[in-house]
Design an enzyme around this catalytic site. Structure first.
Site, short mmCIF file in Angstrom:
data_model
loop_
_atom_site.label_atom_id
_atom_site.label_comp_id
_atom_site.label_asym_id
_atom_site.label_seq_id
_atom_site.Cartn_x
_atom_site.Cartn_y
_atom_site.Cartn_z
N SER A 1 0.95 -1.40 0.17
CA SER A 1 -0.01 -0.12 0.17
C SER A 1 0.79 1.37 -0.08
O SER A 1 0.37 2.05 -0.69
CB SER A 1 -0.91 0.05 1.19
OG SER A 1 -1.71 -1.15 1.23
N ASP B 1 2.08 -8.47 10.66
CA ASP B 1 3.30 -9.31 10.70
C ASP B 1 4.68 -8.40 11.29
O ASP B 1 5.48 -8.97 11.68
CB ASP B 1 3.68 -9.45 9.05
CG ASP B 1 2.77 -10.43 8.67
OD1 ASP B 1 1.94 -11.11 9.52
OD2 ASP B 1 2.60 -10.31 7.21
N ARG C 1 -24.53 9.41 30.83
CA ARG C 1 -23.79 9.05 32.29
C ARG C 1 -22.26 9.05 32.07
O ARG C 1 -21.65 8.55 31.19
CB ARG C 1 -24.37 7.65 32.58
CG ARG C 1 -23.69 7.05 33.73
CD ARG C 1 -24.42 5.80 34.25
NE ARG C 1 -25.79 6.02 34.65
CZ ARG C 1 -26.57 5.09 35.10
NH1 ARG C 1 -26.09 3.81 35.02
NH2 ARG C 1 -27.69 5.43 35.35
P1 ATP Z 1 -0.16 -6.69 3.80
O1 ATP Z 1 0.84 -6.43 4.70
O2 ATP Z 1 -1.44 -6.97 4.32
O3 ATP Z 1 0.12 -7.38 2.72
P2 ATP Z 1 -0.19 -4.33 1.82
O4 ATP Z 1 -0.27 -3.07 1.68
O5 ATP Z 1 1.27 -4.82 1.49
O6 ATP Z 1 -0.62 -5.25 3.20
P3 ATP Z 1 -0.72 -5.18 -0.88
O7 ATP Z 1 -1.93 -6.23 -1.24
O8 ATP Z 1 0.44 -5.35 -1.31
O9 ATP Z 1 -0.91 -5.15 0.79
O10 ATP Z 1 -1.48 -3.86 -1.38
C1 ATP Z 1 -2.49 -3.50 -1.05
C2 ATP Z 1 -3.03 -2.50 -2.35
O11 ATP Z 1 -2.05 -1.31 -2.29
C3 ATP Z 1 -3.02 -3.18 -3.53
O12 ATP Z 1 -4.02 -4.05 -3.84
C4 ATP Z 1 -2.95 -2.19 -4.73
O13 ATP Z 1 -4.05 -1.45 -4.88
C5 ATP Z 1 -2.10 -1.03 -4.02
N1 ATP Z 1 -0.58 -1.24 -4.40
C6 ATP Z 1 0.14 -2.15 -3.99
N2 ATP Z 1 1.51 -2.06 -4.72
C7 ATP Z 1 1.39 -1.05 -5.71
C8 ATP Z 1 2.00 -0.67 -6.54
N3 ATP Z 1 3.44 -1.03 -6.91
N4 ATP Z 1 1.50 0.50 -7.01
C9 ATP Z 1 0.29 1.03 -7.10
N5 ATP Z 1 -0.16 0.47 -6.12
C10 ATP Z 1 -0.15 -0.63 -5.30
#
Ligand code: ATP
Length: 782
Positions: free
Chosen positions: A121, A166, A572
């Site tokens: 994200s 994690d 309350r």
């Molecule tokens: P977790 O720790 O739960 O895996 P995370 O944030 O790493 O969380 P991801 O599934 O990798 O989870 O990313 C969440 C969302 O962020 C993706 O579905 C996408 O919309 C966006 N995202 C991830 N990587 C990219 C990227 N390189 N460019 C643009 N958007 C991205």
């Protein structure tokens, strides 16, 4: 923070709009972060928008982007997951999707985004920001936005918060959600332990963590698992199956009736082959004939209601995220809000993401030393503590005969979570080194009665999860409540060469007395180490004492129930009395974690004018509440804050002054605050401190013992082992480090009268309690 902080109210309108979203896997504490962003943002004069459903909401726009007010985030502290929703969003990974997202933001007039999520994200957020200029140009060219809009929204500000169970992000000691997840894992393993014990079974428990073994390792430490498999540190040697069986067998030989193995999802061997639960099960069944079951914990690990720590972490980081937005400028890289040594930090986001990816890279290159190094600094030490305290080793760590010690362990003061865990680790570490540990029953009164018992490896089994004090604890201080001469006599009689005191301020007082008495009694010229353990967290020389986290969670859970009752009864206010002696630690931290309206702490005292202003504030809040939808409110009061303004008096004043607006009740939490089962953090801290206490003993005796050994081989070991001032100390936590502080060094930093250290790191959380309950904002409107 080299940049001056802007006051939101003075910024141009477009710079005052902040969007907040949660993305990736949900993590407990995300709601607390959003709440803090919304409320602190509002108090700074900003408009705050929640983007629902993660990046999908940014792409979809419309109803997904909603303006938040003070009340929209009511009660969110105690709710797990993320109320504004999260999603994995494929479109946002495409430029087309991000173009749409940019258009939606410009149309809403938002140019700053606070993103709470994992590394994926946060990478996405940074991609979005670096592309922003190009996206705006394209939108202008296609006439999807006006030239004026393009001009106004030239820059996008991104601030990252790490929400991930994690604990897999570099540059921060811990991520939002990890501790709560650990709570759930430990509860599950504790439950499995009892059935394993009943049937004398083996269990292989799989926990989350694809590239990160933090949850598995910490759960292993906290529950006393027999073996742990993590991705960063594959088992030594090629034949881990045999090594594991040997350990499990050795433990069974010692009398253990259960075998518990914890394996991280992403565990691997040295050749990078996955280590799977089912395979471990087969090995244990086939080779050791154990009745073995596999349990995969799955989504229970997502956590539910956040632990106190995550609420506080998310709140303080949410506040910092807003400050980071207000400080930002187009030429500074996007910041990531982290935490290091108890301090909220702000560092370059992309660097943190890159370092995080390096862990996976190091593992894939079999560079496991580097992978361990890239984790937070405690990780390697915790791993060592686990190995030296949990695994009965193969005699490879035994000290030479003449360096082995007779160590006494006693509990002093009131019971606190983690006392037993610390005792267990000290005993197990001692045995692995060839020392002989003795438990002293019932503190110093027991010591003078000669109530010693040699503790064995199996006698402390299971103690990590036991609350209270197995040895029995007592407040008596030597030289004050019991005779010092008798203490010295018994120590000499039992040939004790090192003493570990586990307890609160009484243990510290005992330390001072023991040091004074060294002049008179040679048998007291031995190392003495104090492991702080008290719910009040008022021992000098440490940021945290054992039991304080357990207590905090007990209080916060009770407060959640009280708030629910208050909300249901409408109008309350509860005045809740918490422990802490002359220390406001519990009230401040529990106040922040449960969303208290205000707190009364010894550090501030209570005055008539303060009460008056608090009543006014409450009236303003209740006047603002919709007639039949008032909020549940609580005020926390530390028991020792004032003799005049008791809990009842305050409640009665509120009752009288509240008139038709609100009513008041009291709740005195009492000894429930000691908590039942110790929290994972207390167990882990206990393990670390106990290991270091034992190392302290070795360090301060080796010289005298070696000299005696070399000089007069046939003589018994000397009674006097050390007189150094450093050999009588508190072993405490300072940020991420463990430190030893001698009594002499601590005395100037100690307020003996009020029984606490001078100054405390947590005091800076104090103003946040009132700020997040709307003080200022609502009182001003009156
Ligand atoms: P977790 O720790 O739960 O895996 P995370 O944030 O790493 O969380 P991801 O599934 O990798 O989870 O990313 C969440 C969302 O962020 C993706 O579905 C996408 O919309 C966006 N995202 C991830 N990587 C990219 C990227 N390189 N460019 C643009 N958007 C991205």
């Amino acid at each position: 923070s080299q940049h001056a902080l802007n006051n939101g109210a003075e910024l141009p309108k477009h710079a005052r709009k902040i969007g907040v979203l949660t993305s990736g896997g949900d993590a407990p504490g995300m709601n607390a972060a959003v709440r803090a962003v919304v409320r602190y943002g509002l108090s700074k004069g900003c408009d705050v928008y929640a983007v629902y459903e993660g990046y999908q909401g940014l792409v979809d726009g419309g109803k997904c982007i909603r303006k938040m007010d003070w009340k929209s985030v009511r009660g969110w502290l105690s709710i797990g997951g993320t109320t504004i929703g999260t999603a994995r969003c494929m479109p946002f990974k495409t430029r087309e999707g991000r173009l749409q997202a940019a258009e939606n933001l410009v149309k809403e007039g938002i140019s700053s985004l606070i993103v709470c999520g994992g590394d994926g994200s946060l990478t996405g957020a940074d991609v979005f920001r670096s592309e922003w200029g190009g996206l705006i140009d394209e939108l202008k060219q296609n006439e999807r936005i006006t030239p004026e809009e393009a001009d106004t929204y030239q820059h996008l500000t991104i601030v990252g918060l790490v929400g991930s169970i994690d604990n897999d992000m570099s540059s921060t000691d811990i991520t939002i959600g990890a501790i709560t997840s650990l709570h759930r894992i430990c509860e599950s393993v504790d439950s499995i332990n009892t059935t394993a014990l009943s049937h004398s079974r083996a269990f292989v428990i799989e926990v989350m963590g694809r590239h990160c073994g933090w949850l598995a390792l910490m759960a292993g430490i906290a529950t006393g698992a027999d073996f742990v498999f993590i991705p960063e540190r594959p088992p030594a040697g090629d034949d881990w199956e045999t090594a594991m069986c040997e350990v499990a067998h050795r433990h069974r030989e010692m009398g253990k009736r259960k075998t518990v193995i914890i394996v991280a999802e992403g565990a691997i061997d040295r050749s990078l082959n996955p280590i799977k639960a089912k395979h471990i099960k087969n090995i244990l069944t086939d080779r050791l004939g154990l009745d073995t079951r596999v349990t995969t914990l799955g989504h229970t690990q997502r956590g539910g209601s956040p632990a106190a720590f995550d609420r506080i972490l998310a709140t303080t980081q949410g506040v910092e995220a807003v400050d980071a937005v207000l400080r930002s400028s187009p030429d500074t890289p996007s910041p990531l809000i982290g935490i290091s040594s108890n301090k909220v930090t702000s560092g370059p986001l992309m660097k943190a993401v890159e370092l995080t990816h390096e862990v996976a890279k190091a593992i894939s290159e079999k560079n496991f030393a580097r992978a361990m190094e890239l984790r937070d600094p405690q990780f390697a030490e915790e791993y060592e503590a686990y190995n030296t305290s949990t695994i009965l080793d193969d005699k490879s760590h035994l000290l030479p005969e003449h360096q082995r010690l007779r160590v006494a362990i006693l509990h002093v003061g009131a019971p606190a979570g983690g006392m037993n865990a610390a005792t267990r680790t000290a005993v197990r570490y001692a045995l692995n080194r060839g020392h002989r540990p003795f438990g002293v029953y019932n503190g110093f009164p027991g010591l003078v009665r000669g109530s010693f018992e040699e503790l064995t490896w199996i006698s402390v089994d299971g103690w990590t999860s036991h609350g209270g004090s197995e040895l029995g604890t007592n407040r008596a201080v030597p030289g004050k409540d019991v005779d010092m001469g008798m203490v010295a006599y018994q120590i000499q009689q039992h040939k004790i060469q090192a003493v570990i005191l586990i307890g609160g301020f009484e243990a510290f007082s005992s330390l001072m007395k023991l040091e004074e008495a060294r002049e008179k009694y040679p048998s007291l010229c031995i190392p003495v180490c104090h492991i702080p353990a008290t719910v009040s967290n008022n021992v000098p020389g440490t940021d945290y004492s054992l039991g304080s986290d357990t207590s905090l969670n007990a209080i916060v859970e009770s407060c959640d129930s009280i708030v629910q009752s208050a909300r249901s009864s409408r109008r309350r206010v509860f005045v809740v009395e918490v422990q802490g002696g002359k220390s406001g630690y519990l009230a401040v931290e529990a106040g922040l974690a449960s969303g208290a309206n205000t707190i009364y702490i010894p550090e501030e005292g209570i005055s008539l004018s303060r009460l008056q202003s608090d009543v006014k504030h409450l009236m303003a809040l209740y006047m603002d509440d919709a007639a039949d939808r008032s909020e549940g409110r609580i005020i926390l009061r530390t028991e020792g804050v004032s003799e005049t303004y008791t809990t009842d008096v305050i409640s009665n004043i509120l009752k009288d002054e509240g008139h038709h607006l609100f009513d008041s009740r009291t709740a005195v939490l009492g000894h429930i605050q000691q908590g039942g089962t110790p929290s994972p953090m207390d167990r882990i801290r206990a393990t670390r401190l106990a290991m270091r206490a034992m190392q302290f003993m070795e360090k301060h005796t080796s010289e005298a013992l070696n000299t005696a050994f070399e000089q007069k081989r046939d003589e018994p070991t000397p009674i006097e082992l050390t007189k150094s001032k450093d050999s009588i100390a508190v072993v405490g936590i300072s940020g991420v480090d463990v430190i030893y502080s001698s009594v002499q060094d601590l005395l100037p930093k100690t307020d003996l009268k009020n029984r606490k250290p001078r100054g405390a790191w947590w005091y800076e959380h104090r103003p946040l309690v009132d700020m997040l309950s709307g003080r200022g904002l609502f009182t001003k409107q009156q």
